[in-house]
Design an enzyme around this catalytic site. Structure first.
Site, PDB file in Angstrom:
ATOM      1  N   SER A 164     -32.224  13.135 -49.789  1.00 28.49           N
ATOM      2  CA  SER A 164     -32.204  12.711 -51.079  1.00 28.49           C
ATOM      3  C   SER A 164     -30.707  12.306 -51.600  1.00 28.49           C
ATOM      4  O   SER A 164     -30.250  11.576 -50.999  1.00 28.49           O
ATOM      5  CB  SER A 164     -33.002  13.895 -51.913  1.00 28.49           C
ATOM      6  N   ASP A 185     -42.547   6.868 -49.767  1.00 23.20           N
ATOM      7  CA  ASP A 185     -41.361   7.860 -50.650  1.00 23.20           C
ATOM      8  C   ASP A 185     -40.754   7.344 -51.913  1.00 23.20           C
ATOM      9  O   ASP A 185     -40.572   6.184 -51.941  1.00 23.20           O
ATOM     10  CB  ASP A 185     -40.245   8.088 -49.530  1.00 23.20           C
ATOM     11  N   HIS A 208     -41.728  12.390 -50.190  1.00 21.12           N
ATOM     12  CA  HIS A 208     -40.307  12.795 -50.233  1.00 21.12           C
ATOM     13  C   HIS A 208     -39.816  14.245 -49.746  1.00 21.12           C
ATOM     14  O   HIS A 208     -38.759  14.325 -49.328  1.00 21.12           O
ATOM     15  CB  HIS A 208     -39.720  12.702 -51.820  1.00 21.12           C
TER      16      HIS A 208
END
Length: 220
Positions: free
Chosen positions: A118, A188, A200
């Site tokens: 991320s 995602d 995600h």
């Protein structure tokens, strides 16, 4: 927070050259000796507790199972991983770059693997992607003399894939592209045009962590 605002927030990562240089000049915490055969330098995702994060932990475990008797160390990038990305991401990029430099100086035979989840994926992008505009951000890659120390890169849920001028890391780095894998789960919310937040957080369960570990092991 609506979907587009959320994407904008997670995409808000910028690396200041001065911050990067400051990170390279500073020495991270001392590495226990002897030097490992391999070290994974991993940046956790937004809001995760200090450490590698759940994806980083799973990735390191998977990699250890694939490299025979070679030792695998792990370094958790020391940064806030907070929601103020204009402060958080540069701090992570500087610390990751500083760790690469420190390992090159002190453990030159150790093969380095860079990784991130991320926001952490964006942190790694910003020190490896070519210096070209990504939205209104411009990465500052690691100095060329460090390239030979980096065996592979693996990132997950990378928000810089979904900004103007962005894309998967292998396509964005002339230096590290062939050594890189950029995993984006179907739908995602933060790395694709999808709308799924659960996607995600599915990289361990969907097999992409294991797939990335296979790729990285092949580069080692």
């Amino acid at each position: 927070m609506n979907v587009r605002r959320a994407k904008s927030v997670l995409g808000s990562v910028i690396l200041a050259p001065a911050a990067l240089l400051a990170g390279i000049a500073g020495a991270p915490a001392a590495q226990a000796q002897p030097c490992p055969d391999i070290e994974v330098i991993f940046a956790r995702g937004t809001g995760a507790d200090p450490g590698l994060g759940f994806v980083g932990d799973a990735f390191v475990d998977a990699l250890r199972s694939k490299v025979g008797g070679r030792s695998v160390g792990a370094y958790a990038v020391n940064y806030p991983a907070g929601f103020d990305f204009d402060k958080s991401a540069p701090a992570g990029a500087a610390d990751a770059a500083g760790r690469v430099q420190w390992m090159a100086d002190n453990c030159p035979a150790t093969r380095l693997v860079l990784g991130g989840m991320s926001q952490g994926a964006g942190v790694i992008d910003l020190i490896t992607v070519d210096p070209q505009p990504l939205g209104h951000y411009t990465p500052t890659p690691l100095p060329a003399h460090l390239s030979d120390h980096i065996a592979a890169i693996a990132v997950f849920g990378n928000p810089l894939r979904d900004v103007k001028g962005g894309g998967p890391l292998p396509a964005m780095s002339s230096t590290y592209g062939p050594r890189s894998i950029d995993m984006c789960a179907l739908d995602d919310l933060f790395c694709s045009k999808g709308l799924s937040l659960p996607a995600h957080f599915a990289y361990v369960d969907n097999g992409m962590v294991a797939q990335a570990a296979d790729f990285v092991a092949g580069k080692l």
